[in-house]
Structure formats: C-alpha cells, structure tokens
Enzyme design. Structure first.
Site, PDB file in Angstrom:
ATOM      1  CG  LEU A 157      -2.218   0.839   1.019  1.00  0.00           C
ATOM      2  CD1 LEU A 157      -3.174   0.226  -0.001  1.00  0.00           C
ATOM      3  CD2 LEU A 157      -2.955   1.038   2.338  1.00  0.00           C
ATOM      4  NE  ARG A 159       5.471   8.588  -3.701  1.00  0.00           N
ATOM      5  CZ  ARG A 159       6.691   8.126  -3.407  1.00  0.00           C
ATOM      6  NH1 ARG A 159       7.024   6.884  -3.693  1.00  0.00           N
ATOM      7  NH2 ARG A 159       7.575   8.911  -2.837  1.00  0.00           N
ATOM      8  CB  ILE A 160       1.205   2.451  -7.313  1.00  0.00           C
ATOM      9  CG1 ILE A 160       2.130   3.442  -8.053  1.00  0.00           C
ATOM     10  CG2 ILE A 160       0.360   1.670  -8.313  1.00  0.00           C
ATOM     11  CD1 ILE A 160       3.211   2.817  -8.926  1.00  0.00           C
ATOM     12  CB  SER A 179       2.091  -3.382   3.222  1.00  0.00           C
ATOM     13  OG  SER A 179       1.477  -2.830   4.346  1.00  0.00           O
ATOM     14  NE  ARG A 180       8.377  -3.572   3.095  1.00  0.00           N
ATOM     15  CZ  ARG A 180       9.248  -2.765   2.491  1.00  0.00           C
ATOM     16  NH1 ARG A 180      10.528  -2.926   2.681  1.00  0.00           N
ATOM     17  NH2 ARG A 180       8.832  -1.808   1.694  1.00  0.00           N
ATOM     18  CB  ILE A 235       0.276  -2.748 -12.323  1.00  0.00           C
ATOM     19  CG1 ILE A 235      -0.303  -2.531 -10.926  1.00  0.00           C
ATOM     20  CG2 ILE A 235      -0.852  -2.943 -13.321  1.00  0.00           C
ATOM     21  CD1 ILE A 235       0.558  -1.910  -9.921  1.00  0.00           C
ATOM     22  NE  ARG A 237      10.240  -3.009 -11.719  1.00  0.00           N
ATOM     23  CZ  ARG A 237       9.678  -1.903 -12.217  1.00  0.00           C
ATOM     24  NH1 ARG A 237       8.451  -1.917 -12.702  1.00  0.00           N
ATOM     25  NH2 ARG A 237      10.371  -0.771 -12.245  1.00  0.00           N
ATOM     26  CG  ASP A 261       1.732  -3.467 -17.522  1.00  0.00           C
ATOM     27  OD1 ASP A 261       1.681  -3.552 -18.769  1.00  0.00           O
ATOM     28  OD2 ASP A 261       2.295  -2.522 -16.933  1.00  0.00           O
ATOM     29  CD  GLU A 266       8.481  -6.872 -17.890  1.00  0.00           C
ATOM     30  OE1 GLU A 266       9.074  -5.831 -18.202  1.00  0.00           O
ATOM     31  OE2 GLU A 266       7.673  -6.956 -16.965  1.00  0.00           O
ATOM     32  CG  HIS A 284       6.730  -2.946 -17.949  1.00  0.00           C
ATOM     33  ND1 HIS A 284       7.805  -3.468 -17.278  1.00  0.00           N
ATOM     34  CD2 HIS A 284       6.359  -1.844 -17.231  1.00  0.00           C
ATOM     35  CE1 HIS A 284       8.073  -2.714 -16.220  1.00  0.00           C
ATOM     36  NE2 HIS A 284       7.202  -1.722 -16.174  1.00  0.00           N
TER      37      HIS A 284
HETATM   38  C1  8YV Z   1       8.650   2.096 -16.735  1.00  0.00           C
HETATM   39  C2  8YV Z   1       8.094   1.421 -14.401  1.00  0.00           C
HETATM   40  O1  8YV Z   1       7.920   1.706 -17.846  1.00  0.00           O
HETATM   41  O2  8YV Z   1       8.524   3.423 -13.266  1.00  0.00           O
HETATM   42  C3  8YV Z   1       8.659   2.215 -13.287  1.00  0.00           C
HETATM   43  O3  8YV Z   1       9.252   1.625 -12.375  1.00  0.00           O
HETATM   44  O4  8YV Z   1       7.926   0.251 -14.312  1.00  0.00           O
HETATM   45  C4  8YV Z   1       7.664   2.101 -15.629  1.00  0.00           C
HETATM   46  O5  8YV Z   1       7.260   3.381 -15.419  1.00  0.00           O
HETATM   47  C5  8YV Z   1       9.806   1.159 -16.546  1.00  0.00           C
HETATM   48  O6  8YV Z   1      10.650   1.689 -15.558  1.00  0.00           O
HETATM   49  C6  8YV Z   1      10.556   0.940 -17.811  1.00  0.00           C
HETATM   50  O7  8YV Z   1      11.867   0.743 -17.524  1.00  0.00           O
END
Ligand code: 8YV
Length: 319
Positions: A157, A159-160, A179-180, A235, A237, A261, A266, A284
C-alpha cells in the site's frame, strides 16, 4: 559559450517522448548502449563524469559505479529501482533519484483496466469480434464476473497501492491490504497474512516494490488461497509472482484468472500464458501515456539539472 557538461546515458529512452533529444541537446552524452564493449567505453570516457542517467530496465550495476571514479549522481527515469545497486551507490556517497508520484495515477488506472478486462472478458471479446466468430458461433462469449461491490485485496500500500484502493471505493468494493507493516493513515483493513488476504479477495492486485525483498512473494500457496474464482493482477514487477507456480495453478484450475502488465523474464512471455484465453497480457505499459511519460522525463531531467547546478537531486530514492 560554455562547454556542455558530460554525462553518461545507459540506454535509449524509446518510451519517452523527447528525453533522448533533450539530453543530446543540452549535454555531451556518452551513449553507452551504442558501445558493444561497455567496459571499454567506461574505461575510455568515464573519468570526470559526475552524473549518469538510466532507468529500471537499463539498470546501474556496482561494476558500472566502480568504473566511474568521479560519479556523484544517478538519475533514473521511472519509480522502480531494483536494478540499480543502491548499496554500492551509498557506499560511495552517490545520490540516486527516481521519478515517483508522476506515474501513480496512470499505473493505478491500468490496474483497473486489467481488472475489468479480465473480469468482463474485454480482450477475449475483442478477439471474438475481430476473428469473425460472432454470428458464426452459437451465442456469445462465456459470462464474465461482476467487479462492482466485490472484494479487492492489495499487496503493497505505497503510493500506487493507495491510488488503486481509492478507485476501489468508487466501485463500492470492500478493500483490504497486506504490506510489511500496517499504515496508520489507511482507512482499509490490514491483513497481516498474505495468504489470508488472498483467501478473502476476489481480486488480488500486486503493487509492491520489486527486488529480492518481494521475489516470489506471490507463491503457489498464495495463488491457491486466491482460488478458482480469484483473479491476480500485476502492475508491479514480474518476479513478485512465481510465474511457474502461476502457470501450474491456472492449468490445474486452482486460480481463476490473471491480468498481467509485467512478467518474470520480460520481454519473454511463456507460451502457456499466451495460450490461455482467460488471461489479459500487456507489454509493461503502466506508465505509458503521453502525459505521464513526459512528466517522468521532466522529473528525471530536473533531478539531473538540479544535481549539476546545486549538488543535490530533487527526489532522492529513500531506502
Ligand atoms: C517504466 C516502471 O515503464 O517506473 C517504473 O518503475 O515500471 C515504468 O514506469 C519502466 O521503468 C521501464 O523501464
């Protein structure tokens, strides 16, 4: 006329409107990605360079830092920094900046796009119409699931994660998070156990940082707790989800669906994921809007300019 300051740029910002042009216009740029032998390029051009620009996909290793004896600032484009060796930078007193906040809304919007696309079979329906199957096949596509009013679990939790949670209340969803540690300022229920959160949730959205601390956090156990009616959305990693476990759980019907995403390796996406029509797979693109990418570029360059003018970046990574 004063000479342009020399900087190192690790990769080409293909996904940013004008970053390459602006850097080339205002700086004497060592374009590292153009050199087949990076080590030799760093040895030849590295001395005297105080600033380096990069991103999470280009990274900045300890080896690169060692090869730049005068480096004092690493300015990264994007919020994630798991591929930058922060510890190696800190040991040398090198400042590291990223571009937080400016991408929060677009990434949260995309999490919602993925969630609704998976639940309501938007991508599947699009393929159905384009293929000409509509009208030939009896009926339409299989029924989807309702999103409004359902249970939304958020992993991380920050910012995003908070922006995703806020949108959830607009869809009358019951929102909980893991979260942690619990946040004092969050009006959502905290689940200390990720497995319990997954067992409760209809939709589980991954919004954590990447790196070793969250590697395979979404394990087979978490996926099976989410269950055959649950959907996982990522969304954050790719490596946060154990992708092999996800494939197995999907194939065995132990988890309902996934909307991703990001992927573990990748841009490689396993064929087993591509073959599954219930999934939504994107390349992504969380931050990939004209507005957000322009703001990321502005903030990355503002950090660079600020460091070169004042000796301090504006938005340092806080570890
Ligand atoms: C980018 C992201 O597309 O900000 C990040 O951490 O994952 C994305 O905004 C990514 O960093 C591409 O390298």
């Amino acid at each position: 006329m004063t000479a342009k300051q020399r900087i190192i740029q690790v990769g080409s910002y293909a996904g940013s409107p004008t970053a390459n042009d602006r850097l080339a216009r205002d700086y004497d740029v060592v374009e590292l990605w153009k050199y087949p032998d990076r080590k030799a390029a760093l040895a030849e051009h590295g001395t005297g360079i105080t600033a380096l620009v990069t991103s999470a996909s280009f990274g900045c290793t300890a080896e690169m830092i060692e090869a730049l004896p005068d480096l004092k600032a690493i300015c990264s484009w994007g919020v994630g920094y798991e591929t930058l060796d922060i510890a190696a930078a800190q040991r040398r007193g090198i400042q590291v900046s990223n571009t937080p906040d400016v991408l929060t809304d677009c990434v949260a919007d995309l999490a919602w796009g993925l969630m609704i696309a998976a639940a309501r079979r938007i991508a599947y329906g699009d393929r159905f119409v384009r293929s000409g199957a509509w009208g030939q096949v009896h009926g339409s596509i299989p029924l989807g699931s309702r999103v409004s009013g359902k249970k939304l679990g958020i992993v991380g939790l920050g910012r995003i994660g908070q922006a995703i949670a806020k949108r959830g209340t607009g869809f009358d969803m019951d929102v909980r998070y893991h979260s942690r540690r619990p946040r004092d300022d969050a009006p959502y229920r905290y689940e200390a156990s990720l497995v319990d959160l997954a067992a409760w949730a209809d939709f589980l959205v991954v919004a954590t940082v990447g790196g070793p601390a969250t590697y395979h956090l979404i394990s087979r156990e978490v996926l099976e707790a989410l269950g055959p009616k649950g959907t996982i959305i990522n969304i954050a990693r790719g490596p946060v989800i154990d992708e092999a476990a996800l494939i197995q759980a999907l194939q065995a019907g132990k988890v309902g669906s996934a909307a991703l995403d990001v992927f573990e390796h990748e841009p490689k996406v396993p064929d087993e994921l591509k073959a599954n029509d219930n999934l939504v797979l994107l390349p992504h693109i969380g931050s990939a809007t004209y507005e957000t990418r322009s703001e990321m570029e502005n903030l990355m360059i503002a950090n660079l300019e600020s460091f070169l003018a004042t000796g301090k970046v504006i938005t340092p990574v806080t570890e």
